[in-house]
Design a protein around this motif. Sequence first.
Motif, PDB file in Angstrom:
ATOM      1  N   ASP A  94       0.848  -1.188   0.000  1.00  0.00           N
ATOM      2  CA  ASP A  94       0.000   0.000   0.000  1.00  0.00           C
ATOM      3  C   ASP A  94       0.880   1.233   0.000  1.00  0.00           C
ATOM      4  N   ASP A  96       0.353   3.903   1.637  1.00  0.00           N
ATOM      5  CA  ASP A  96       0.262   4.686   2.873  1.00  0.00           C
ATOM      6  C   ASP A  96       1.237   4.246   3.960  1.00  0.00           C
ATOM      7  N   GLN A  98       1.343   1.553   5.525  1.00  0.00           N
ATOM      8  CA  GLN A  98       0.757   0.677   6.545  1.00  0.00           C
ATOM      9  C   GLN A  98       1.382  -0.706   6.463  1.00  0.00           C
ATOM     10  N   ARG A 201      -2.019   4.736   9.091  1.00  0.00           N
ATOM     11  CA  ARG A 201      -1.634   5.450   7.879  1.00  0.00           C
ATOM     12  C   ARG A 201      -0.611   6.554   8.138  1.00  0.00           C
TER      13      ARG A 201
END
Length: 313
Positions: A94, A96, A98, A201
């Motif tokens: 991802d 972000d 994460q 995030r």
Amino acid sequence: MKKISLVVPCYNEQEVIEIFYDEMKKTEKLFENKVKFEIIFVNDGSKDDTLNLMRKLSKNSDVKYISFSRNFGKEAAMYAGLEASTGDYVAIMDADLQDPPFLLKEMYDILETGEYDSVATRRVTRKGEPVIRSFFARCYYKLINKISKTEIVDGARDYRLMTRQMVNAVLSLKEYNRFSKGIFSWVGFRTKWLEYENVERAAGTTKWSFFKLFLYSLESIVAFSTVPLSIASVMGVLFCLASFIMIILIVVRTLIFGDPTSGWPSMTCIMFFIGGVQLLCLGIIGQYLSKTYLEVKKRPIYIIEETDMDVKK
Ligand code: UDP
Ligand code: MG
């Protein structure tokens, strides 16, 4: 020197995309020049500045980008990225952050031993997530694992590192309604699971509303289980049996006690109930029919509008 492709689906990620790239540069150093990264950003129809930032980042030789003509969903973005990847190993991450980047080194070391074909990750906590969401997530995993032959691991992320062989296997499943957590498990191969605590995030907001997640979970049930269809048939058989017994009871009762005209309220209740069950079963069949309909149309999973890669546009 081995190459690791990082597939990064991005939808409105202008706040994090540059942070992500810097973080990856740092992570690459952990590999002490034994590995080079190929970062493939897939712009899934973002409405913000994500595409411009991608274009800018792609001036670096290790960054490539693919931009869709509209939002096709994360599943489509992952598929496009996997198709375009050229590395010996491929990871899905991802944007972000994460998915903890430092785990990549550990994953790589495990694959290098040759004992596994894929190293996947699962969150053991859901810290920072709304309580109701975690509750429904847990119920969902219990349910799907009861009714599906393919194991869907609770808390599993899409974040994983795979060998080329496994990536090719995943790509050979060209279905339109994609549910990767199921697909990764369906293709088999030896998978090692790493566990980590949930990370929040880096910036920006989640792209998944509760409703979107709910629809996604229904989709996954239709994609990886036909048990709901069997439930519809079983209910049909049970209701037939019940009606036979009721007919016999009523005939016997009429023969013994005559035929007073009573019992219409209970009759309407029964009609409503059976009508409801019929509609429910029809709905279940409708779900499968609609998925089959979309599948037989053989529409492409995504459409590329712009890319700096050597792939079909
Ligand atoms: N994403 C995407 N298309 C979408 C929704 C999400 O490519 O339609 C990407 C998003 O940019 C992110 C990843 O999928 O890189 C996971 O999304 P998000 O972080 O919003 O989900 P969460 O971590 O909250 O489950
Ligand atoms: Mg996220």
